[in-house]
Design an enzyme around this catalytic site. Structure first.
Site, PDB file in Angstrom:
ATOM      1  CB  CYS A   1      -0.887  -0.052   1.241  1.00 24.51           C
ATOM      2  SG  CYS A   1      -1.769   1.446   1.651  1.00 24.51           S
TER       3      CYS A   1
ATOM      4  CD  GLU B   1       2.769  -1.803   3.787  1.00 30.60           C
ATOM      5  OE1 GLU B   1       2.164  -1.917   2.724  1.00 30.60           O
ATOM      6  OE2 GLU B   1       2.352  -2.202   4.880  1.00 30.60           O
ATOM      7  CG  MET B   2       4.915   2.706  -1.491  1.00 31.88           C
ATOM      8  SD  MET B   2       6.264   1.595  -1.876  1.00 31.88           S
ATOM      9  CE  MET B   2       7.343   2.693  -2.751  1.00 31.88           C
ATOM     10  CE  LYS B   3       2.366   9.369   1.222  1.00 28.36           C
ATOM     11  NZ  LYS B   3       2.467  10.784   1.236  1.00 28.36           N
TER      12      LYS B   3
ATOM     13  CG  HIS C   1      -1.260  -2.091   6.065  1.00 25.95           C
ATOM     14  ND1 HIS C   1      -0.144  -1.557   5.470  1.00 25.95           N
ATOM     15  CD2 HIS C   1      -2.312  -1.419   5.565  1.00 25.95           C
ATOM     16  CE1 HIS C   1      -0.526  -0.594   4.641  1.00 25.95           C
ATOM     17  NE2 HIS C   1      -1.833  -0.497   4.668  1.00 25.95           N
TER      18      HIS C   1
ATOM     19  CB  CYS D   1     -11.839  -3.587  21.016  1.00 29.89           C
ATOM     20  SG  CYS D   1     -12.578  -2.079  21.694  1.00 29.89           S
TER      21      CYS D   1
ATOM     22  CB  CYS E   1     -12.804   1.466  22.742  1.00 24.57           C
ATOM     23  SG  CYS E   1     -12.982   1.692  20.973  1.00 24.57           S
TER      24      CYS E   1
ATOM     25  CB  CYS F   1     -15.969  -0.174  19.370  1.00 30.72           C
ATOM     26  SG  CYS F   1     -14.475  -0.634  18.471  1.00 30.72           S
TER      27      CYS F   1
ATOM     28  CB  CYS G   1     -11.016   0.311  17.316  1.00 29.39           C
ATOM     29  SG  CYS G   1     -10.747  -0.751  18.734  1.00 29.39           S
TER      30      CYS G   1
ATOM     31  CB  CYS H   1      -5.425  -1.405   3.438  1.00 33.57           C
ATOM     32  SG  CYS H   1      -5.061   0.361   3.621  1.00 33.57           S
TER      33      CYS H   1
HETATM   34  P1  PAD Z   1      -0.215   5.548  -4.458  1.00 37.59           P
HETATM   35  O1  PAD Z   1       1.197   5.914  -4.265  1.00 37.59           O
HETATM   36  O2  PAD Z   1      -0.553   4.328  -5.249  1.00 37.59           O
HETATM   37  O3  PAD Z   1      -1.024   6.765  -5.119  1.00 37.59           O
HETATM   38  C1  PAD Z   1      -0.719   8.116  -4.939  1.00 37.59           C
HETATM   39  C2  PAD Z   1      -1.020   8.862  -6.233  1.00 37.59           C
HETATM   40  O4  PAD Z   1      -0.814  10.265  -6.022  1.00 37.59           O
HETATM   41  C3  PAD Z   1      -0.107   8.466  -7.401  1.00 37.59           C
HETATM   42  O5  PAD Z   1      -0.891   8.133  -8.538  1.00 37.59           O
HETATM   43  C4  PAD Z   1       0.740   9.713  -7.649  1.00 37.59           C
HETATM   44  O6  PAD Z   1       1.092   9.890  -9.007  1.00 37.59           O
HETATM   45  C5  PAD Z   1      -0.194  10.807  -7.161  1.00 37.59           C
HETATM   46  N1  PAD Z   1       0.503  12.054  -6.789  1.00 37.59           N
HETATM   47  C6  PAD Z   1       1.675  12.197  -6.119  1.00 37.59           C
HETATM   48  N2  PAD Z   1       1.967  13.497  -5.944  1.00 37.59           N
HETATM   49  C7  PAD Z   1       0.963  14.201  -6.527  1.00 37.59           C
HETATM   50  C8  PAD Z   1       0.695  15.593  -6.683  1.00 37.59           C
HETATM   51  N3  PAD Z   1       1.508  16.518  -6.181  1.00 37.59           N
HETATM   52  N4  PAD Z   1      -0.435  15.964  -7.342  1.00 37.59           N
HETATM   53  C9  PAD Z   1      -1.278  15.032  -7.858  1.00 37.59           C
HETATM   54  N5  PAD Z   1      -1.080  13.698  -7.732  1.00 37.59           N
HETATM   55  C10 PAD Z   1       0.031  13.289  -7.075  1.00 37.59           C
HETATM   56  O7  PAD Z   1      -0.822   5.415  -2.981  1.00 37.59           O
HETATM   57  P2  PAD Z   1      -2.198   4.772  -2.454  1.00 37.59           P
HETATM   58  O8  PAD Z   1      -3.283   5.022  -3.415  1.00 37.59           O
HETATM   59  O9  PAD Z   1      -1.938   3.395  -1.991  1.00 37.59           O
HETATM   60  O10 PAD Z   1      -2.405   5.663  -1.149  1.00 37.59           O
HETATM   61  C11 PAD Z   1      -2.701   7.036  -1.265  1.00 37.59           C
HETATM   62  C12 PAD Z   1      -2.633   7.745   0.072  1.00 37.59           C
HETATM   63  O11 PAD Z   1      -3.640   7.218   0.953  1.00 37.59           O
HETATM   64  C13 PAD Z   1      -1.302   7.576   0.798  1.00 37.59           C
HETATM   65  O12 PAD Z   1      -0.973   8.796   1.429  1.00 37.59           O
HETATM   66  C14 PAD Z   1      -1.615   6.522   1.825  1.00 37.59           C
HETATM   67  O13 PAD Z   1      -0.737   6.612   2.928  1.00 37.59           O
HETATM   68  C15 PAD Z   1      -3.030   6.897   2.202  1.00 37.59           C
HETATM   69  C16 PAD Z   1      -3.808   5.813   2.866  1.00 37.59           C
HETATM   70  N6  PAD Z   1      -4.640   6.164   3.897  1.00 37.59           N
HETATM   71  C17 PAD Z   1      -5.388   5.232   4.525  1.00 37.59           C
HETATM   72  C18 PAD Z   1      -6.345   5.683   5.584  1.00 37.59           C
HETATM   73  O14 PAD Z   1      -6.944   4.855   6.270  1.00 37.59           O
HETATM   74  N7  PAD Z   1      -6.565   6.982   5.722  1.00 37.59           N
HETATM   75  C19 PAD Z   1      -5.323   3.898   4.164  1.00 37.59           C
HETATM   76  C20 PAD Z   1      -4.498   3.557   3.088  1.00 37.59           C
HETATM   77  C21 PAD Z   1      -3.733   4.506   2.435  1.00 37.59           C
HETATM   78 ZN    ZN Z   2      -2.906   0.672   3.469  1.00 38.09          ZN
HETATM   79 ZN    ZN Z   3     -12.673  -0.442  19.989  1.00 34.01          ZN
END
Ligand code: PAD
Ligand code: ZN
Ligand code: ZN
Length: 372
Positions: free
Chosen positions: A47, A50-52, A66, A96, A99, A102, A110, A172
């Site tokens: 996902c 992970e890259m971040k 995950h 859970c 909490c 939940c 949670c 996810c």
């Molecule tokens: P991804 O890396 O596959 O997609 C990100 C996209 O953003 C790519 O297509 C990039 O080209 C594009 N991008 C990057 N920079 C820019 C910019 N400046 N302007 C426009 N587009 C741009 O990631 P993903 O789709 O797996 O995840 C996206 C985000 O969601 C990431 O930050 C991740 O940490 C977050 C996430 N949040 C949750 C949550 O529960 N909130 C769950 C899973 C992922």
């Molecule tokens: Zn994820």
């Molecule tokens: Zn809970």
């Protein structure tokens, strides 16, 4: 021969230090303790989160991962909701059931998720060792291992015929994006939406907007290779911020006349979060932040934007209460009401995990599902 109660030796992808490649190692996985489940992971996505985290200051050595699906190998004392042989999905967001979140009908965060921030199990120890060293857990899932141990509250039992190499995305990426549109934003029929970031999660937002009946869905990404799939999944048009001299929020206001009703930031970039909010309709626009920012990163927002009534919201795991809804989402996939298949552009064996990282880094894949 049953492995219940015994240490299992298997392969896992370990990150020994920040910014290092993953290294495939033999690890020992201890049996599950009380209220824990040991799972044979069959498939796991890689996902954007992970890259971040690859270069982050988390605890090392660590087993990440995950977005997983697998089969229960054995359960610890007191586990009552899953048993050996059950097909399951791993949940980075537990449920859970006890909490304050939940018990509240609205939230899904949670409080037990905080236990996973220790990178250890509830008793303060790890179930993984490699070369005599304990290895840290991640998100209470650690799916980049052939076997993992996770808490019962982080496991969802699913349909026994579900294809694990597909439904792992419900763990996810798919649920996060789809739910951000349906549950968090509550996209309305006939509305105009914009989705910033067309990765696996952003494309799932598009599917959610479409399912909710949005009339116009504008995809925004700097990688134009993502446009074709975005359109296939429901985007009515796609734009790159790099094609305009004006800031993207001005472009979107020009395109719509009034700003979009629902805007989603699915990149994890503080400037784009501010731009997403400014792209919303002044009075009833709703901006949902799905992208991940590390703790401490600030967003610079003009406070005047709120005067007219815009809403800014966060969303984790698409607002779904995880255990209750993952099982249902898998059933919807089996009933062909939702489709995950277009999100999976690559399959690789766990050994090739560094190739999967490269595919993500270079924007060449949507989701690469690793097969264990
Ligand atoms: P991804 O890396 O596959 O997609 C990100 C996209 O953003 C790519 O297509 C990039 O080209 C594009 N991008 C990057 N920079 C820019 C910019 N400046 N302007 C426009 N587009 C741009 O990631 P993903 O789709 O797996 O995840 C996206 C985000 O969601 C990431 O930050 C991740 O940490 C977050 C996430 N949040 C949750 C949550 O529960 N909130 C769950 C899973 C992922
Ligand atoms: Zn994820
Ligand atoms: Zn809970």
């Amino acid at each position: 021969m049953s492995t219940t109660g015994k240490v299992i030796k298997c392969r896992a992808a370990i990150l020994w230090k920040p910014n290092a490649p993953f290294s495939i190692e033999e690890v020992e996985v201890a049996p599950p303790k009380a209220k824990e489940v040991r799972i044979k992971i069959v498939a796991t996505g890689l996902c954007g989160t992970e890259m971040k985290l690859l270069g982050s200051n988390t605890r090392y050595p660590i087993i990440l991962g995950h977005e997983g699906a697998g089969i229960v190998e054995s359960v610890g004392e007191g586990v009552s909701t899953v048993k050996t042989g059950d097909k399951v999905i791993t949940l980075f967001l537990p449920q859970c059931g006890e909490c304050a979140s939940c018990l509240n009908s609205e939230g899904n965060y949670c409080m037990q998720i905080k236990q996973s921030f220790t990178n250890l199990m509830s008793d303060g120890t790890s179930r993984f060792t490699c070369k005599g060293k304990p290895i840290y857990h991640f998100a209470n899932t650690s799916t980049f291992s052939e076997y993992t141990v996770i808490r019962e509250i982080s496991v969802a039992k699913i349909d026994k015929v579900a294809p694990l190499e597909k439904v792992c995305l419900i763990s996810c990426g798919f649920s996060t994006g789809y739910g951000a549109a349906i549950n968090t934003a509550k996209v309305t029929p006939g509305s105009t939406c914009a989705v910033f970031g067309l990765g696996g999660v952003g494309l799932s937002v598009i599917m959610g907007c479409k399912a909710a009946g949005a009339a116009r869905i504008i995809g925004v990404d700097i990688n134009k290779d993502k446009f074709e799939k975005a359109k296939e999944l429901g985007a009515t048009e796609c734009i790159s911020p790099q094609d305009f001299k004006k800031p993207i929020q001005e472009v979107l206001v020009d395109m719509t006349g009034v700003g979009v009703e629902f805007c989603f930031e699915v990149i994890g970039n503080p400037e784009m979060m501010a731009a997403a909010l400014a792209s919303c309709h002044e009075s009833h626009g709703v901006c949902v932040i799905v992208g991940f920012l590390k703790s401490g990163v600030q967003i610079n927002i003009d406070g005047f934007l709120f005067l007219s009534g815009r809403t800014l919201k966060g969303s984790i795991f698409g607002g779904w209460k995880s255990r209750d809804n993952v099982t249902k989402l898998v059933s919807e996939y089996m009933a062909k009401k939702i489709n995950l298949d277009p999100l999976i552009t690559h399959n690789l064996n766990l050994d090739k995990i560094n190739e999967a990282v490269e595919l993500m880094k270079t924007g060449k894949c949507i989701r690469c599902v690793l097969i264990l």
